[in-house]
Scaffold this motif. Structure first.
Motif, PDB file in Angstrom:
ATOM      1  N   LEU A   1       2.788  -9.041  -2.418  1.00 22.67           N
ATOM      2  CA  LEU A   1       2.788  -7.595  -2.601  1.00 22.67           C
ATOM      3  C   LEU A   1       4.149  -7.183  -3.143  1.00 22.67           C
ATOM      4  CD1 LEU A   1       1.555  -4.770  -2.247  1.00 22.67           C
ATOM      5  CD2 LEU A   1       2.428  -4.765   0.094  1.00 22.67           C
TER       6      LEU A   1
ATOM      7  N   ALA B   1      -3.479  -7.046   5.032  1.00 17.25           N
ATOM      8  CA  ALA B   1      -3.731  -7.874   3.846  1.00 17.25           C
ATOM      9  C   ALA B   1      -5.087  -8.554   3.972  1.00 17.25           C
ATOM     10  CB  ALA B   1      -2.627  -8.917   3.695  1.00 17.25           C
TER      11      ALA B   1
ATOM     12  N   LEU C   1      -4.435  -6.003  -2.214  1.00 14.93           N
ATOM     13  CA  LEU C   1      -2.983  -5.820  -2.339  1.00 14.93           C
ATOM     14  C   LEU C   1      -2.584  -5.442  -3.761  1.00 14.93           C
ATOM     15  CD1 LEU C   1      -1.416  -8.624  -0.115  1.00 14.93           C
ATOM     16  CD2 LEU C   1      -1.869  -6.231   0.421  1.00 14.93           C
TER      17      LEU C   1
ATOM     18  N   ARG D   1      -2.702  -1.726  -4.017  1.00 18.03           N
ATOM     19  CA  ARG D   1      -1.551  -1.116  -3.346  1.00 18.03           C
ATOM     20  C   ARG D   1      -0.274  -1.333  -4.161  1.00 18.03           C
ATOM     21  NH1 ARG D   1       1.138   2.720  -1.388  1.00 18.03           N
ATOM     22  NH2 ARG D   1       2.964   2.072  -0.197  1.00 18.03           N
ATOM     23  N   GLU D   2      -0.155  -2.494  -4.768  1.00 18.69           N
ATOM     24  CA  GLU D   2       1.020  -2.789  -5.585  1.00 18.69           C
ATOM     25  C   GLU D   2       1.120  -1.830  -6.762  1.00 18.69           C
ATOM     26  OE1 GLU D   2       2.458  -6.956  -6.427  1.00 18.69           O
ATOM     27  OE2 GLU D   2       1.596  -6.448  -8.370  1.00 18.69           O
TER      28      GLU D   2
END
Length: 402
Positions: A23, A196, A202, A205-206
């Motif tokens: 991440l 996670a 992820l 979200r990144e």
């Protein structure tokens, strides 16, 4: 001794080890390690079945910071390491909490307090992953973090060796009367308490982290906007060393530009200065991304001082081009002063302006590209004078003197 217990055992929905998922350029395990070190944990213990790169990276990080690290294959080894008087901070395998969110619930007046962090049993995390966020009672589930006295750890020696260590410790903490502390889920921002589950989860979200780390550059500063877009597309690759390399490249290119201009290659020197200014703009965008994605884990570049240094070098390139350019028959000191005059007024014009206008006055890549074109046409001095005059008029208008 304050000790942290982490784990790299569980696998996500796509079969990948949760702790090894990336991440923002760092593994889930590395992010957990930074949180527990920020809580003052002097020793970090990680339960794992294999000693992969994520374990080695965590070990290097902890030991480089003066901490003690242990990787264990079984929870039965814990009683031989942890003492009864130790404080134990335990974190769920795969949990990615923000440091501020953890500190808000397990710290009081700057001191770590014992407690089992809980969230409502109706919370989406508890509903979607009941085996990870275990139900404590009818209304509450474990939120993935707890702080306890380490004395109950000794009881692990009397329990079956194939039992899951962290769930056992959670039950022992409850039996020992460790208080529950509710996580303020209403105060949490998006992604502040993340679990996670897979690479895809992820990745989303990144991308949100990248978007929040960069303030979109207006189109009136095309050079900076392009540099920012390149940094955005490359992220998170290269963020650990990218800002430092970018600043070094910018300085080298501008110095080389000044040297070439001093030897009579004014236009070529200004073209190198354009590349240097672009590298500086990319460095600034990469540094912003590094702050947003890597947090305080990397040394920060003093952007204001770096910007002043790059502008000073840009002014030096202009001075050399005006004094020693191939089209110059007799150096004119007064004319050479137009370089610092133009750059300095552009810096002043960029202060406290509307975003669209400020973006133009800050975009040294575009400015130097215009000056390089002017040098190639033999009209560098008039263009610099006109540029400085426009900046001066904007400053006077801002102060209400025109």
């Amino acid at each position: 001794m304050r000790t942290a217990l982490l784990a790299a055992l569980d696998h996500g929905d796509d079969g990948a080890l949760r702790a090894a998922l990336m991440l923002g350029g760092r593994s889930v395990l590395a992010r957990q390690g930074e949180v527990v070190r920020a809580l003052g944990c002097e020793r970090v213990i990680c339960l794992t079945e294999r000693f992969g790169e994520e374990i080695l990276a965590l070990q290097r990080m902890v030991e480089a910071d003066g901490g003690e690290f242990h990787a264990l294959r079984s929870g039965l080894q814990l009683p031989g390491i942890v003492r009864a008087e130790d404080e134990l901070v335990v974190m769920l395998d795969g949990l990615v909490p923000q440091r501020d969110a953890v500190e808000a619930v397990v710290c009081a007046e700057g001191e770590l307090v014992r407690g089992i962090v809980t969230l409502p049993a109706s919370h989406p995390l508890a509903q979607a992953h009941p085996h990870a966020f275990e139900r404590i009672d009818r209304d509450r589930s474990w939120a993935g973090v707890f702080v306890m006295r380490a004395a109950p750890v000794q009881q692990l020696a009397d329990l079956p060796g194939d039992s899951a260590t962290i769930p056992l410790l959670l039950r022992l903490a409850l039996q020992a009367g460790t208080p529950c502390r509710a996580l303020d889920t209403q105060a949490l921002g998006e992604g502040d308490w993340l679990f996670a589950t897979s690479h895809a989860g992820l990745a989303a979200r990144e991308q949100a982290m990248v978007d929040s780390a960069l303030v979109e550059a207006p189109w009136t500063g095309p050079g900076r906007a392009l540099a920012q877009e390149i940094a955005r597309r490359l992220a998170p690759r290269g963020l650990s060393a990218g800002p430092l390399l970018g600043s070094g490249a910018a300085l080298v290119l501008l110095v080389l530009g000044a040297v070439l201009a001093g030897f009579g290659f004014g236009t070529t020197g200004l073209l190198l200065a354009v590349l240097g200014a672009f590298a500086g703009a990319w460095m600034e965008a990469a540094a912003s991304l590094a702050r947003g994605l890597l947090g305080g884990s990397r040394r920060r570049i003093p952007l204001r001082a770096m910007g002043a240094a790059l502008d000073a070098l840009a002014a030096a390139v202009l001075v050399c081009a005006l004094l020693f350019g191939s089209e110059v028959t007799e150096p004119d000191i007064a004319e050479a002063a137009l370089g610092p005059f133009a750059i300095g007024l552009a810096r002043l014009a960029a202060r406290e302006r509307p975003p669209l206008e400020r973006a133009f006055w800050e975009d040294r890549t575009v400015h130097l590209a215009v000056f390089a074109s002017a040098a190639g046409l033999g009209v560098l001095a008039p263009v610099l004078a006109l540029f400085g005059l426009v900046a001066l008029v904007r400053l006077l208008l801002r102060q209400g003197r025109v």
